[in-house]
Design an enzyme around this catalytic site. Structure first.
Site, mmCIF file in Angstrom:
data_model
loop_
_atom_site.group_PDB
_atom_site.id
_atom_site.type_symbol
_atom_site.label_atom_id
_atom_site.label_comp_id
_atom_site.label_asym_id
_atom_site.label_seq_id
_atom_site.Cartn_x
_atom_site.Cartn_y
_atom_site.Cartn_z
ATOM 1 N N GLU A 123 -4.889 9.428 -6.008
ATOM 2 C CA GLU A 123 -5.745 8.630 -6.562
ATOM 3 C C GLU A 123 -6.086 9.194 -8.033
ATOM 4 O OE1 GLU A 123 -8.674 6.379 -3.972
ATOM 5 O OE2 GLU A 123 -9.554 5.830 -5.737
ATOM 6 N N HIS A 146 -18.803 -2.626 -2.351
ATOM 7 C CA HIS A 146 -19.512 -1.149 -1.743
ATOM 8 C C HIS A 146 -20.937 -1.272 -2.042
ATOM 9 C CE1 HIS A 146 -15.880 1.502 -1.656
ATOM 10 N NE2 HIS A 146 -15.844 0.806 -0.332
ATOM 11 N N HIS A 174 -17.281 -4.701 5.973
ATOM 12 C CA HIS A 174 -16.484 -4.213 4.768
ATOM 13 C C HIS A 174 -15.843 -5.387 4.163
ATOM 14 C CE1 HIS A 174 -14.445 -1.653 2.135
ATOM 15 N NE2 HIS A 174 -13.258 -1.986 2.378
ATOM 16 N N LYS A 217 0.707 -1.119 0.010
ATOM 17 C CA LYS A 217 0.090 -0.069 -0.179
ATOM 18 C C LYS A 217 0.725 1.269 0.062
ATOM 19 C CE LYS A 217 -3.809 2.684 1.492
ATOM 20 N NZ LYS A 217 -5.062 2.915 2.087
HETATM 21 N N1 NAD Z 1 -8.255 6.215 5.499
HETATM 22 C C1 NAD Z 1 -8.427 5.312 4.931
HETATM 23 O O1 NAD Z 1 -7.661 5.128 3.994
HETATM 24 C C2 NAD Z 1 -9.329 4.119 5.141
HETATM 25 C C3 NAD Z 1 -9.010 3.023 4.580
HETATM 26 C C4 NAD Z 1 -10.180 1.880 4.973
HETATM 27 C C5 NAD Z 1 -10.957 1.976 5.934
HETATM 28 N N2 NAD Z 1 -11.263 3.393 6.442
HETATM 29 C C6 NAD Z 1 -12.305 3.439 7.559
HETATM 30 O O2 NAD Z 1 -11.965 2.646 8.649
HETATM 31 C C7 NAD Z 1 -13.139 2.395 9.281
HETATM 32 C C8 NAD Z 1 -13.284 0.936 9.671
HETATM 33 O O3 NAD Z 1 -12.200 0.514 10.492
HETATM 34 P P1 NAD Z 1 -12.128 -0.520 11.259
HETATM 35 O O4 NAD Z 1 -12.645 -1.765 10.641
HETATM 36 O O5 NAD Z 1 -10.896 -0.747 11.934
HETATM 37 O O6 NAD Z 1 -13.404 -0.363 12.234
HETATM 38 P P2 NAD Z 1 -13.273 0.303 13.872
HETATM 39 O O7 NAD Z 1 -12.257 1.394 14.027
HETATM 40 O O8 NAD Z 1 -14.663 0.531 14.116
HETATM 41 O O9 NAD Z 1 -12.930 -0.802 14.809
HETATM 42 C C9 NAD Z 1 -13.536 -2.263 14.754
HETATM 43 C C10 NAD Z 1 -13.900 -2.571 16.325
HETATM 44 O O10 NAD Z 1 -12.980 -3.179 16.852
HETATM 45 C C11 NAD Z 1 -12.467 -2.421 18.263
HETATM 46 N N3 NAD Z 1 -11.183 -2.564 18.296
HETATM 47 C C12 NAD Z 1 -10.156 -1.872 17.787
HETATM 48 N N4 NAD Z 1 -9.079 -2.362 18.058
HETATM 49 C C13 NAD Z 1 -9.349 -3.698 18.899
HETATM 50 C C14 NAD Z 1 -8.511 -4.546 19.642
HETATM 51 N N5 NAD Z 1 -7.012 -4.239 19.302
HETATM 52 N N6 NAD Z 1 -8.731 -5.277 20.235
HETATM 53 C C15 NAD Z 1 -10.163 -5.288 20.396
HETATM 54 N N7 NAD Z 1 -11.070 -4.506 19.821
HETATM 55 C C16 NAD Z 1 -10.592 -3.624 19.214
HETATM 56 C C17 NAD Z 1 -12.939 -0.971 17.924
HETATM 57 O O11 NAD Z 1 -13.025 -0.226 19.236
HETATM 58 C C18 NAD Z 1 -14.307 -1.043 17.042
HETATM 59 O O12 NAD Z 1 -15.199 -1.546 17.929
HETATM 60 C C19 NAD Z 1 -14.380 2.774 8.313
HETATM 61 O O13 NAD Z 1 -14.969 4.015 8.928
HETATM 62 C C20 NAD Z 1 -13.642 3.139 7.001
HETATM 63 O O14 NAD Z 1 -14.142 4.412 6.298
HETATM 64 C C21 NAD Z 1 -10.261 4.131 6.088
HETATM 65 ZN ZN ZN Z 2 -11.401 -1.527 1.602
#
Ligand code: NAD
Ligand code: ZN
Length: 368
Positions: free
Chosen positions: A238, A253, A266, A228
């Site tokens: 992008e 999506h 996701h 990445k």
């Molecule tokens: N900026 C970017 O390039 C980019 C890329 C992909 C996704 N995203 C964004 O990321 C988000 C999704 O991220 P996600 O899947 O990490 O979800 P999230 O941040 O909601 O985390 C998922 C859950 O796991 C919990 N958690 C986190 N770390 C933990 C750990 N070590 N142990 C136990 N629980 C833990 C969190 O509190 C949450 O309840 C979306 O909003 C998406 O739009 C951004």
């Molecule tokens: Zn993705």
């Protein structure tokens, strides 16, 4: 040994550090990233209790004055209210232009805190400590920040690169099964688009990976980050190859949205999306059927293909055209040529997409 990967963006370049138990020794690395000794740590109460305390200790022994900013957990709080609550705290803690904002959490926190760091005093140093697999291999790299707004995901945000990313795979042990696998889908995606060896390594070690073997994860995460980081370094905004990272995301999506963001994570949605993209690639003769089958087989093997209720073809098809990546009614599709190599296709007739989707729909009925 700590693995260091550089995201190369001229004066905005920054390192990703990867190592088990890294958070316990974060202080000195954060010293290099933040000009002054004043920082705030944005996290949720669970993550702060579980991992934040030792991070705070390390910061303090490196001479930092560090305060926590706790925010509620979950995507529903990735909004303007939480954003402005963070900003209010940074103001009341009197963070200065040379202070730092650190995030400790999943992708939601990366996006939220990143936007707060970009806005506060027009931008202060930002350091990410991603704690989900998805955040470690994806969300924490590349500087996209955002909140959901007006009912639309990631509608308001900006590009704002962090000064450093600290990736500690040992925190993944407390992650729920589904959240772990959602990150695994992106890791597999990175293999498909850039690295057959990574793909094969995942194929050959699915059990160890699913049991979160810490002898294996740091290496896989590092390779995935490297992929990445390399792509982002070449195409920050992008306009070209960063679109490769959307492999599987057009249908992904659409399905996520079709099922109201509840039924599928996701990663599960893009797992279906990747199967579809693979199938479409084979249908168009861009890759051989066996290359497509290998992708489906691996996604099945790691149990990313949950059984889904029948979807309405027309609605999902229409949603694919609403995707951000659909420009002027044509869908930009990322297709596989072979494992480790993808290509961008712009002119696939919508009738072809519809007919492959129809076949795909009937196959998913029999899937897991
Ligand atoms: N900026 C970017 O390039 C980019 C890329 C992909 C996704 N995203 C964004 O990321 C988000 C999704 O991220 P996600 O899947 O990490 O979800 P999230 O941040 O909601 O985390 C998922 C859950 O796991 C919990 N958690 C986190 N770390 C933990 C750990 N070590 N142990 C136990 N629980 C833990 C969190 O509190 C949450 O309840 C979306 O909003 C998406 O739009 C951004
Ligand atoms: Zn993705």
């Amino acid at each position: 040994l700590t693995k260091v990967i550089l995201v190369k963006l001229r004066d905005r370049s920054y390192p990703l550090y990867i190592r088990a138990d890294l958070l316990k020794q974060a202080g000195p690395l954060i010293r290099k990233a933040v000009p002054s000794r004043k920082v705030a740590l944005v996290s949720t109460s669970f993550l702060f209790k579980t991992y934040g305390r030792s991070l705070m200790k390390s910061l303090q022994s490196s001479g930092f004055c560090a305060d926590p900013i706790l925010v509620p957990d979950g995507e529903i709080h990735k909004n303007e209210k939480t954003l402005f609550n963070i900003l209010q705290k940074t103001a009341s803690l009197r963070l200065q232009r040379d202070s730092g904002l650190i995030s400790l959490g999943g992708g939601v926190l990366c996006d939220l805190a990143g936007l707060a760091a970009a806005l506060y005093m027009r931008g202060i140093a930002y350091v990410q400590c991603p704690t989900t697999l998805l955040a470690q291999v994806d969300a924490s790299i590349g500087g996209k920040t955002a909140i959901d707004f007006y009912g639309i995901k990631n509608l308001v945000g900006c590009f704002y690169q962090p000064k450093a990313v600290l990736i500690d795979p040992s925190v993944l042990v407390t992650l729920s099964e589904r959240h772990f696998k959602t990150g695994l889908a992106e890791l597999i995606k990175h293999g498909i688009i850039q690295d057959e060896r990574l793909f094969r390594k995942i194929e050959n070690n699915t059990d160890a990976i699913l049991s979160r073997d810490l002898n294996l994860l740091p290496g896989l995460i590092a390779r995935s980050c490297e992929i990445k980081a390399g792509i982002v370094s070449e195409d920050e905004r992008e306009v070209g190859k960063r679109a490769w990272l959307n492999y599987g995301h057009t249908l992904g999506h659409a399905l996520e949205s079709y099922y109201g963001y509840r039924l599928l994570t996701h990663g599960e949605a893009i797992a279906y999306g990747m199967c579809f993209a693979a199938k479409l690639s084979a249908h168009l003769g861009v890759c051989s059927p066996s290359i497509a089958q290998r992708q489906v087989r691996l996604l099945k093997q790691v149990k990313l293909l949950r059984k889904i209720p029948r979807f309405n073809l027309e609605i999902v098809f229409r949603k694919m055209f609403l995707d951000k990546k659909a420009r002027s009614g044509r869908i930009l599709f990322i297709l596989t040529r072979k494992l480790g190599l993808v290509t961008i296709k712009k002119n696939i007739p919508s009738s072809t997409i519809f007919s492959v989707l129809t076949q795909f729909q009937s196959e998913t009925r029999k899937m897991p």
